[in-house]
Design a protein around this motif. Structure first.
Motif, mmCIF file in Angstrom:
data_model
loop_
_atom_site.group_PDB
_atom_site.id
_atom_site.type_symbol
_atom_site.label_atom_id
_atom_site.label_comp_id
_atom_site.label_asym_id
_atom_site.label_seq_id
_atom_site.Cartn_x
_atom_site.Cartn_y
_atom_site.Cartn_z
ATOM 1 N N THR A 89 0.836 -1.195 0.000
ATOM 2 C CA THR A 89 0.000 0.000 0.000
ATOM 3 C C THR A 89 0.873 1.248 0.000
ATOM 4 O O THR A 89 1.983 1.242 0.534
ATOM 5 C CB THR A 89 -0.933 0.039 1.220
ATOM 6 O OG1 THR A 89 -0.162 0.005 2.414
ATOM 7 C CG2 THR A 89 -1.898 -1.136 1.208
ATOM 8 N N TYR A 90 0.374 2.289 -0.625
ATOM 9 C CA TYR A 90 1.094 3.551 -0.662
ATOM 10 C C TYR A 90 0.081 4.673 -0.797
ATOM 11 O O TYR A 90 -1.047 4.461 -1.225
ATOM 12 C CB TYR A 90 2.096 3.590 -1.828
ATOM 13 C CG TYR A 90 1.469 3.468 -3.196
ATOM 14 C CD1 TYR A 90 1.183 4.601 -3.962
ATOM 15 C CD2 TYR A 90 1.143 2.225 -3.731
ATOM 16 C CE1 TYR A 90 0.598 4.499 -5.211
ATOM 17 C CE2 TYR A 90 0.555 2.114 -4.985
ATOM 18 C CZ TYR A 90 0.289 3.246 -5.715
ATOM 19 O OH TYR A 90 -0.289 3.138 -6.954
ATOM 20 N N ARG A 91 0.501 5.868 -0.413
ATOM 21 C CA ARG A 91 -0.394 7.021 -0.474
ATOM 22 C C ARG A 91 -0.180 7.776 -1.780
ATOM 23 O O ARG A 91 0.943 8.071 -2.165
ATOM 24 C CB ARG A 91 -0.160 7.952 0.711
ATOM 25 C CG ARG A 91 -1.157 9.119 0.762
ATOM 26 C CD ARG A 91 -1.080 9.844 2.083
ATOM 27 N NE ARG A 91 -1.478 8.974 3.176
ATOM 28 C CZ ARG A 91 -2.728 8.660 3.485
ATOM 29 N NH1 ARG A 91 -3.722 9.150 2.767
ATOM 30 N NH2 ARG A 91 -2.996 7.874 4.494
ATOM 31 N N PHE A 92 -1.296 8.058 -2.448
ATOM 32 C CA PHE A 92 -1.271 8.816 -3.697
ATOM 33 C C PHE A 92 -2.126 10.053 -3.527
ATOM 34 O O PHE A 92 -3.328 9.958 -3.297
ATOM 35 C CB PHE A 92 -1.808 7.947 -4.847
ATOM 36 C CG PHE A 92 -2.102 8.712 -6.106
ATOM 37 C CD1 PHE A 92 -1.121 9.490 -6.712
ATOM 38 C CD2 PHE A 92 -3.360 8.644 -6.693
ATOM 39 C CE1 PHE A 92 -1.387 10.204 -7.878
ATOM 40 C CE2 PHE A 92 -3.637 9.351 -7.869
ATOM 41 C CZ PHE A 92 -2.651 10.127 -8.458
ATOM 42 N N ASP A 93 -1.511 11.213 -3.634
ATOM 43 C CA ASP A 93 -2.243 12.473 -3.567
ATOM 44 C C ASP A 93 -2.232 13.112 -4.942
ATOM 45 O O ASP A 93 -1.225 13.666 -5.370
ATOM 46 C CB ASP A 93 -1.601 13.417 -2.551
ATOM 47 C CG ASP A 93 -2.363 14.744 -2.449
ATOM 48 O OD1 ASP A 93 -3.478 14.834 -3.016
ATOM 49 O OD2 ASP A 93 -1.839 15.677 -1.817
ATOM 50 N N PRO A 94 -3.351 13.030 -5.678
ATOM 51 C CA PRO A 94 -3.386 13.616 -7.020
ATOM 52 C C PRO A 94 -3.522 15.133 -7.019
ATOM 53 O O PRO A 94 -3.425 15.751 -8.069
ATOM 54 C CB PRO A 94 -4.604 12.963 -7.651
ATOM 55 C CG PRO A 94 -5.510 12.695 -6.498
ATOM 56 C CD PRO A 94 -4.608 12.360 -5.338
ATOM 57 N N GLY A 95 -3.755 15.727 -5.859
ATOM 58 C CA GLY A 95 -3.781 17.184 -5.768
ATOM 59 C C GLY A 95 -5.116 17.844 -6.024
ATOM 60 O O GLY A 95 -5.239 19.064 -5.912
ATOM 61 N N ALA A 96 -6.136 17.070 -6.391
ATOM 62 C CA ALA A 96 -7.460 17.649 -6.673
ATOM 63 C C ALA A 96 -8.525 16.585 -6.468
ATOM 64 O O ALA A 96 -8.289 15.402 -6.752
ATOM 65 C CB ALA A 96 -7.528 18.195 -8.099
ATOM 66 N N LEU A 97 -9.693 16.997 -6.011
ATOM 67 C CA LEU A 97 -10.799 16.072 -5.780
ATOM 68 C C LEU A 97 -11.149 15.310 -7.052
ATOM 69 O O LEU A 97 -11.325 14.088 -7.029
ATOM 70 C CB LEU A 97 -12.031 16.846 -5.289
ATOM 71 C CG LEU A 97 -13.331 16.047 -5.191
ATOM 72 C CD1 LEU A 97 -13.220 14.969 -4.116
ATOM 73 C CD2 LEU A 97 -14.516 16.974 -4.915
ATOM 74 N N CYS A 98 -11.255 16.018 -8.174
ATOM 75 C CA CYS A 98 -11.678 15.352 -9.413
ATOM 76 C C CYS A 98 -10.704 14.252 -9.821
ATOM 77 O O CYS A 98 -11.121 13.205 -10.339
ATOM 78 C CB CYS A 98 -11.857 16.367 -10.532
ATOM 79 S SG CYS A 98 -10.367 17.296 -10.970
ATOM 80 N N LEU A 99 -9.417 14.453 -9.577
ATOM 81 C CA LEU A 99 -8.423 13.447 -9.958
ATOM 82 C C LEU A 99 -8.425 12.263 -9.006
ATOM 83 O O LEU A 99 -7.921 11.185 -9.356
ATOM 84 C CB LEU A 99 -7.038 14.082 -10.042
ATOM 85 C CG LEU A 99 -6.888 15.225 -11.054
ATOM 86 C CD1 LEU A 99 -5.450 15.728 -11.081
ATOM 87 C CD2 LEU A 99 -7.351 14.798 -12.442
ATOM 88 N N GLU A 100 -8.998 12.440 -7.816
ATOM 89 C CA GLU A 100 -9.110 11.311 -6.884
ATOM 90 C C GLU A 100 -10.104 10.265 -7.390
ATOM 91 O O GLU A 100 -10.047 9.109 -6.986
ATOM 92 C CB GLU A 100 -9.550 11.805 -5.499
ATOM 93 C CG GLU A 100 -8.452 12.517 -4.740
ATOM 94 C CD GLU A 100 -8.864 12.872 -3.324
ATOM 95 O OE1 GLU A 100 -7.991 12.941 -2.449
ATOM 96 O OE2 GLU A 100 -10.070 13.087 -3.088
ATOM 97 N N LEU A 101 -11.007 10.680 -8.276
ATOM 98 C CA LEU A 101 -11.994 9.740 -8.802
ATOM 99 C C LEU A 101 -11.391 8.807 -9.852
ATOM 100 O O LEU A 101 -11.874 7.695 -10.051
ATOM 101 C CB LEU A 101 -13.177 10.511 -9.403
ATOM 102 C CG LEU A 101 -14.377 9.687 -9.874
ATOM 103 C CD1 LEU A 101 -15.000 8.910 -8.712
ATOM 104 C CD2 LEU A 101 -15.420 10.591 -10.532
ATOM 105 N N LEU A 102 -10.326 9.233 -10.524
ATOM 106 C CA LEU A 102 -9.794 8.485 -11.654
ATOM 107 C C LEU A 102 -9.252 7.096 -11.311
ATOM 108 O O LEU A 102 -9.412 6.171 -12.124
ATOM 109 C CB LEU A 102 -8.712 9.305 -12.368
ATOM 110 C CG LEU A 102 -9.145 10.694 -12.861
ATOM 111 C CD1 LEU A 102 -8.063 11.289 -13.754
ATOM 112 C CD2 LEU A 102 -10.475 10.631 -13.597
ATOM 113 N N PRO A 103 -8.626 6.873 -10.151
ATOM 114 C CA PRO A 103 -8.115 5.527 -9.863
ATOM 115 C C PRO A 103 -9.195 4.482 -9.583
ATOM 116 O O PRO A 103 -8.870 3.321 -9.319
ATOM 117 C CB PRO A 103 -7.238 5.733 -8.607
ATOM 118 C CG PRO A 103 -6.905 7.175 -8.590
ATOM 119 C CD PRO A 103 -8.110 7.849 -9.166
#
Length: 200
Positions: A18-32
């Motif tokens: 497991t690892y932490r991924f911060d895409p920097g924006a709410l909308c980009l959090e939906l993509l994974p």
């Protein structure tokens, strides 16, 4: 849910780490959560409860109370897929497909989640929200991102086998990896091995 001091999603690699991924924006959090074509094998939004669980893990604070229908779930997947294609087109300097822009814009046209102040003085969301409001909030965030000052910093991870999309909000603007603890670390290990093989 993680505190705002530790933004990002906990993802699991193909090795199980497991690892932490911060895409920097709410909308980009939906993509994974999945996507079109080859990305469909990563699909996790199978039921309305899955979309609610994503909202709980996202940077929305606090988690809104949600009632999501099957139709709204399908709409969420359509917007996510359109947003993924649009974001990737942005990283390549290509124009997005008009149909994808239409999907994002149509979702953004709906009323978003409504913020409120609770009796304790803390922020909350007014009433029970719909899936449509949730996706409208995500779509509006996408509009803000893709038309804002960081639009040129939307990128994909530099690893050849990683397709995660993020926005580089760092001051120097030199972020290369989805996560330093994942792809960044893998790059360091490979570079070290390559140097050692040359020295031998």
């Amino acid at each position: 849910m993680d505190s705002p001091a530790t933004p990002g999603l906990l993802l699991r690699s193909h090795t199980g780490a497991t690892y932490r991924f911060d895409p920097g924006a709410l909308c980009l959090e939906l993509l994974p959560t999945g996507g079109p074509g080859a990305f469909s094998r990563y699909e996790v939004l199978h039921t309305p409860a899955d979309l609610a669980a994503w909202a709980d893990r996202s940077r929305l604070t606090p988690t809104p109370e949600l009632e999501i229908s099957e139709a709204e779930l399908r709409a969420a997947r359509r917007v996510r897929d359109a947003l993924l294609r649009t974001a990737v087109a942005r990283t390549r300097g290509e124009p997005p497909a008009p149909a994808d822009l239409d999907a994002v814009n149509e979702a953004a046209a709906h009323p978003p989640l409504t913020p409120a102040i609770g009796p304790d003085g803390e922020r909350r969301w007014a009433g029970t929200a719909s899936g449509t409001q949730l996706i409208a909030t995500v779509a509006r965030d996408a509009v803000d991102l893709l038309t804002g000052p960081f639009a040129h910093r939307v990128r994909t991870c530099s690893a050849d086998d990683c397709y995660l999309v993020y926005v580089d909000t760092s001051r120097p603007g030199n972020r290369r990896w989805c996560s330093m603890e994942h792809c960044g670390n893998r790059h360091k290990v490979r570079s070290l091995r390559a140097r050692r093989s040359v020295e031998e």
